[in-house]
Design an enzyme around this catalytic site. Structure first.
Site, PDB file in Angstrom:
ATOM      1  N   GLY A  14       0.613  -1.260   0.096  1.00 20.87           N
ATOM      2  CA  GLY A  14      -0.156   0.034  -0.105  1.00 20.87           C
ATOM      3  C   GLY A  14       0.730   1.506  -0.050  1.00 20.87           C
ATOM      4  O   GLY A  14       0.758   2.153   0.886  1.00 20.87           O
ATOM      5  N   ASP A  68      -3.578  -6.429  -5.576  1.00 22.42           N
ATOM      6  CA  ASP A  68      -4.769  -6.195  -4.917  1.00 22.42           C
ATOM      7  C   ASP A  68      -4.983  -6.935  -3.633  1.00 22.42           C
ATOM      8  O   ASP A  68      -4.861  -8.219  -3.865  1.00 22.42           O
ATOM      9  CB  ASP A  68      -5.956  -6.210  -5.879  1.00 22.42           C
ATOM     10  N   LYS A 164     -13.772  -3.291  13.764  1.00 22.04           N
ATOM     11  CA  LYS A 164     -14.178  -4.666  13.687  1.00 22.04           C
ATOM     12  C   LYS A 164     -13.294  -5.467  12.833  1.00 22.04           C
ATOM     13  O   LYS A 164     -12.545  -6.366  13.053  1.00 22.04           O
ATOM     14  CB  LYS A 164     -15.574  -4.853  13.523  1.00 22.04           C
TER      15      LYS A 164
END
Length: 346
Positions: A14, A68, A164
């Site tokens: 990233g 990805d 979460k």
């Protein structure tokens, strides 16, 4: 002079992200070979521009690969010949998904995808970025500092889908290492609110809060408590966790130490940077007002779960084991505001 690390290759996932770009910069400055992942190679220039803005002039030790988190394509190539993987990327959502699973599944699956590829390629260690939300949101005793032993209950009332997803992705990572990790090592970093200097006018989410206070769009200041880490120190902590034998199997809370409430931050800015603080609201808003407004106002609804959260956490473990020396909350805030000014965001 021959660099100590010039034969060691580190994958940073990233690369366009706020934390990732600072980490790439520091790795290159230390002499590592760096490979970074992008969802599209069309964004390669963004990374080169940011590193140029940061003062870097040579990019010969940096290369790029398109991957990805939601697909297997290219991950084996991404980790090939890597000594370490710093898994900083998280799936990005431009709007809150209709169902939390749309955020949770990619986070968990993406993490496992990276760990599997790393294990299969013989990578020594993965350092994964989790967050404070995976540690401290179920900790109810305000008299005791939160440590890395704490875990947030994923079923905690009011927990965001993002937090979460971070809990479940980190749990999945530890489970994978235990059951299928082979020789692969894992360390996890759990940062609090990330502030600090930006190398681009595309400002990260932490900047929005300070910007809305400084430009006057936050009409009343809620009594939210923040624990803060400077992005430069967070990048440094990732690298320390990668290099130190003692970091294997450990998680590390990343924060400057101590907390500041938004009203305290506004007072600090008025004193230290009066020239940009004239528009800061003098009005404070009571918690009950926000909780009531949350019933019908989306902005209040986003803030309400942050009220009353205990963020008093300890950074002693990172300091002790990794000799980490973070900047103060105040330094991180001033660096953030300086970037807001630099990129004409105020």
């Amino acid at each position: 002079m021959e660099s100590l690390h010039n034969n060691q290759l580190v994958l940073v996932t990233g690369g366009t992200g706020f934390v990732a770009i600072h980490t790439i910069l520091q790795l290159l400055q230390k002499g590592y070979q760096v490979r970074t992942t992008l969802r599209s190679l069309s964004r390669k220039d963004e990374i080169l521009n940011m590193l140029t803005n940061a003062g870097l002039s040579s990019f010969e030790n940096l290369d790029f690969i398109a991957t990805d988190l939601l697909q297997d394509t290219n991950w084996d190539d991404a980790v090939k010949d890597c000594d370490y993987v710093l898994h900083i990327a998280s799936p990005i959502f431009l709007k809150v998904p209709q169902h939390e699973d749309e955020m949770i599944r990619p986070a968990v699956e993406g993490t496992i995808r990276v760990l599997k590829a790393a294990r299969n390629a013989g990578v020594k260690r993965v350092v994964m970025t989790s967050n404070f939300g995976a540690v401290g949101y179920s900790h109810r005793d305000p008299t005791r500092l939160i440590t890395e032993k704490s875990w947030t209950d994923p079923n905690e009332k009011g927990l965001s889908a993002y937090n979460k997803s971070k809990i479940l992705a980190e749990r999945a990572a530890w489970d994978f290492i235990k059951s299928q990790g082979g020789n692969l090592e894992l360390s996890v970093i759990n940062p609090t609110a990330i502030l600090g200097p930006s190398f681009t006018d595309k400002l990260s989410s932490g900047f929005g809060l300070l910007k809305s206070m400084l430009d006057g769009s936050m009409k009343q200041i809620p009594n939210i408590e923040l624990a803060i880490v400077d992005v430069r120190d967070l990048a440094d902590l990732h690298i320390r966790a990668m290099e130190s034998p003692k970091a294997n199997g450990e998680r590390f809370l990343a924060l400057s130490g101590g907390t500041m409430t938004l009203p305290e931050i506004t007072e600090f800015l008025k004193k230290e940077m009066p020239e940009v603080s004239q528009k800061i609201s003098n009005k404070k808003v009571a918690d009950w007002v926000i909780r009531f407004m949350a019933l019908f106002n989306p902005k209040a609804k986003a803030i309400a779960p942050l009220l009353g959260v205990n963020r008093k956490a300890s950074n002693a473990k990172a300091k002790r084991i990794l000799e980490w020396k973070p900047r103060t909350n105040q330094e991180a805030i001033l660096a953030t505001v300086s970037s807001l000014i630099k990129y004409n965001a105020l």
